[in-house]
Design an enzyme around this catalytic site. Sequence first.
Site, PDB file in Angstrom:
ATOM      1  N   ASP A   1       6.340   1.892   6.178  1.00 16.84           N
ATOM      2  CA  ASP A   1       4.732   1.429   6.042  1.00 16.84           C
ATOM      3  C   ASP A   1       4.035   2.356   4.947  1.00 16.84           C
ATOM      4  OD1 ASP A   1       2.519   0.043   6.730  1.00 16.84           O
ATOM      5  OD2 ASP A   1       2.071   1.200   8.470  1.00 16.84           O
TER       6      ASP A   1
ATOM      7  N   HIS B   1       0.757  -0.957  -0.080  1.00 20.11           N
ATOM      8  CA  HIS B   1      -0.076  -0.142  -0.016  1.00 20.11           C
ATOM      9  C   HIS B   1       0.822   1.155   0.035  1.00 20.11           C
ATOM     10  CE1 HIS B   1       0.364   0.945   4.426  1.00 20.11           C
ATOM     11  NE2 HIS B   1       0.797  -0.176   4.508  1.00 20.11           N
TER      12      HIS B   1
ATOM     13  N   HIS C   1       5.016   4.734  12.247  1.00 15.26           N
ATOM     14  CA  HIS C   1       3.828   5.774  12.240  1.00 15.26           C
ATOM     15  C   HIS C   1       4.237   6.911  12.980  1.00 15.26           C
ATOM     16  CE1 HIS C   1       0.114   2.983  11.317  1.00 15.26           C
ATOM     17  NE2 HIS C   1       1.113   2.568  10.361  1.00 15.26           N
TER      18      HIS C   1
ATOM     19  N   GLU D   1      -4.811   1.250   2.600  1.00 16.37           N
ATOM     20  CA  GLU D   1      -4.850   0.053   3.840  1.00 16.37           C
ATOM     21  C   GLU D   1      -4.839   0.725   5.188  1.00 16.37           C
ATOM     22  OE1 GLU D   1      -2.531  -2.247   6.720  1.00 16.37           O
ATOM     23  OE2 GLU D   1      -2.142  -0.414   5.977  1.00 16.37           O
ATOM     24  N   GLU D   2      -4.295   2.098   5.195  1.00 13.29           N
ATOM     25  CA  GLU D   2      -4.365   2.536   6.502  1.00 13.29           C
ATOM     26  C   GLU D   2      -5.839   3.031   7.024  1.00 13.29           C
ATOM     27  OE1 GLU D   2      -1.819   2.424   8.286  1.00 13.29           O
ATOM     28  OE2 GLU D   2      -0.136   2.535   7.297  1.00 13.29           O
TER      29      GLU D   2
END
Length: 971
Positions: A284, A272, A421, A318-319
């Site tokens: 990420d 993603h 994150h 995705e998040e």
Amino acid sequence: MTNVPRGTKDLRKDNRFFYATFHQEGTNKEVHTCKGVFPFGNLRPTEDWKSPARDGNPPPAAGSARQLCPPKNGQRSWVLARRDGPIRRSLALCSFRPLTRRRCGGGGGGGGGGRTRKRSLGGSSGASRDAGTGLSEARAALGLALYLLALRTLVQLSLQQLVLRGAAGHHGEFDALQARDYLEHITSIGPRTTGSPENEILTVHYLLEQIKLIEVQSNRLHKISVDVQRPTGSFSIDFLGGFTSYYDNITNVVVKLEPRDGAQHAVLANCHFDSVANSPGASDDAVSCSVMLEVLRVLSTSSEALHHAVIFLFNGAEENVLQASHGFITQHPWASLIRAFINLEAAGVGGKELVFQTGPENPWLVQAYVSAAKHPFASVVAQEVFQSGIIPSDTDFRIYRDFGNIPGIDLAFIENGYIYHTKYDTADRILTDSIQRAGDNILAVLKHLATSDMLAAASKYRHGNMVFFDVLGLFVIAYPSRIGSIINYMVVMGVILYLGKKLLQSKHKTGNYKKDFLCGLGITLISWFTSLVTVLIIAVFISLIGQSLSWYNHFYVSVCLYGTATVAKIIFIHTLAKRFYYMNVSDQYLGEVFFDISLFVHCCFLVTLTYQGLCSAFISAVWVAFPLLTKLCVHKDFKQHGAQGKFIAFYLLGMFIPYLYALYLIWAVFEMFTPILGRSGSEIPPDVVLASILAGCTMILSSYFINFIYLAKSTKKTMLTLTLVCAITFLLVCSGTFFPYSSNPANPKPKRVFLQHMTRTFHDLEGNAVKRDSGIWINGFDYTGMSHITPHIPEINDSIRAHCEENAPLCGFPWYLPVHFLIRKNWYLPAPEVSPRNPAHFRLISKEQTPWDSIKLTFEATGPSHMSFYVRAHKGSTLSQWSLGNGTPVTSKGGDYFVFYSHGLQASAWQFWIEVQVSEEHPEGMVTVAIAAHYLSGEDKRSPQLDALKERFPDWTFPSAWVCTYDLFVF
């Protein structure tokens, strides 16, 4: 002739034997020299006592005196009764025939034959004997510490070796430098939240541009097709207590690489490109998308033909809790071709990518990874831990498994989760070697699957689970779980035969072995229980005085505090048992008994885990099989010579594999869980969790070293040292010496804080605004709350703690996700109202009675890309169905309903309905609903007050800030 030895000069010894010379009474005539083996571990008591001592003391009770050898075949015996004082005042029992090769006390494999008086020789001679037979405390403690340190060093070296050195970037090989170039371009765009221009336009444009260049360079054997999907849909999920998700016009970039003549089957690779708000999202998950672009380039230029298609999904939401993958697998026409998938994720920044989920079932996928991966790093333990729900996270793997019924492999970077994150998740923190190893593995596995005959007939190989684990990243061991169960029970049978031989022998041969074994088992369990209670008491006290997470930036603090306390308490309990309960039992015998107890405990774990069907039972099998084989190999030497250097060397060598692999797994446990405890909410005391994990790991690692407590001459210095380290660390922690967070640019460990500048409006049943307020809602994501922030920003203190609106769903606050049960401590700092340029609108379109006597309410909402919808049914009313998910409303924890909504660019108004079944009417209405609008990108996400407050936060924090509005209605 009387049976009395004379003179201390007649007792001599060396490291292995002692010699006692006996004389005829009243003369100097030597009658017999008796030879005995230290440390008497194989002797057993006898009741064949002769005459009393000549000083008039009565003979001791049977079995209470240390003896050399019982009489045999009617031979006369000498008596040595216990008496405090010089040896000349003692009595002995010894056969006339000198001891040569005959063992005292018979066989029994270390049974109770060693249960003889520990101090048969009094006074100085007893001390002399202990000095000669017991392990040196300092040497034993130092040796064990160095042994564990050496194993830990090996583990660290294996983890740092990311790839095998060699040339990269040649034709047909994965080029990490090219992948890094993709990564730097994607992260340079900035945070990429769903619905933002950065995500929907800039990143999509870059991906399409690179895919076009790859297509131009591709080999004519292959065909590349590209599709940009904009799905709309809804589903419910039981993640975070359960909620429903709705998405509209989000973005997927899909690429299909297939043979020129097409393909009927495909393998999917998923990443993603979106990120959380305020983070560049390098690990990420931009690095995974960069790896996939490079894999696409290598495969497309290869001269090797593929048998099946490879579909690359670059998903853009995705998040938003896995929305884009759901849109693809349930709506895209290519989804029907997919027979297996590989999902690339991150729970940390860089390092090795761990295979932490496979299946469900389909063992052929594990075999594919084992056969193809160049740098394997996989564990079924991680799979079972993750799927247990202990880790508050989820991946697209769940969507493909649950909604697509497709098996797959889930990989994730797990190192350095402290900056996951956050703003520190930048491209420069990901090592090129990490990219290279991930690319090598993904390329090899995809190529293997795309040329495998099993992919086309995947359903034939569906059934069965696999036990799999890597060995220091060198190779993977994998076998079917049913074979694992057979192996486990074979190991159990070995233990049953080993212990059964001892437990079932007659008491004449084994003495009190059964009793000693059961008592020792109780002592071991008590030592573990009391050590756990001790560290929990320390952890609770540390939490109550406000010094939680002192180890977050200094992990060694947790080891010095909780690890030393656990070891010291275990040693203390066993030392008490040795001194007061087992005071008449030989050290060698006790060492053997407690080894058997540790073996039995691990065997019980093995049986339990195997019976539960857990593949992780292989760990217990390793911890039973290797120690048992070691014991059988060193048993003879231990019997003859005791705990000497040769025995210790072979013992530690035999424990090498179980202890090495245990430390390897323990590293992974702490690498995963320690950062998570810094973002696990305000309700879970992290010190209690970490102390429990450390205590458990310490109990496991100490289990086969407990016997050394009984073999050592003393444990005083070891206990004193451990207690001193624990006490000093405890005082330093209580004084606040160890600050939990760090802003060190090389290794930041920030405190996470969410700041939401919001305006709330509450309406009554008639639609009138009855309450309106505005402020900055503050949430700390760890247990320390705002205690470390208050000295820097005094107005953020307990006087502005937010109060729950009891009549509003989720306490009347604009929760982005339903994590209200994890974070109950929050603060509300009054501030001016916010006025977004794109305000949210919510209205009731219709209210109608259904033929089945329910009330159907239809709503319409417009607003920013992210909104949350909350529902609470009043007393006498129930939410029977709605137009979301599968039609059945799903409650969150606490009984309210939570709907997560997001959209891409140019989305239409969101219309949906709910049905309320009313059993009795109430004047307060039948249902309360609320909607929160979250502005995560663009100018609307900022306010002057929010920016000013954010600037005041210290540099060791990561404040993630945005603007939101909250409107509540009653119907």
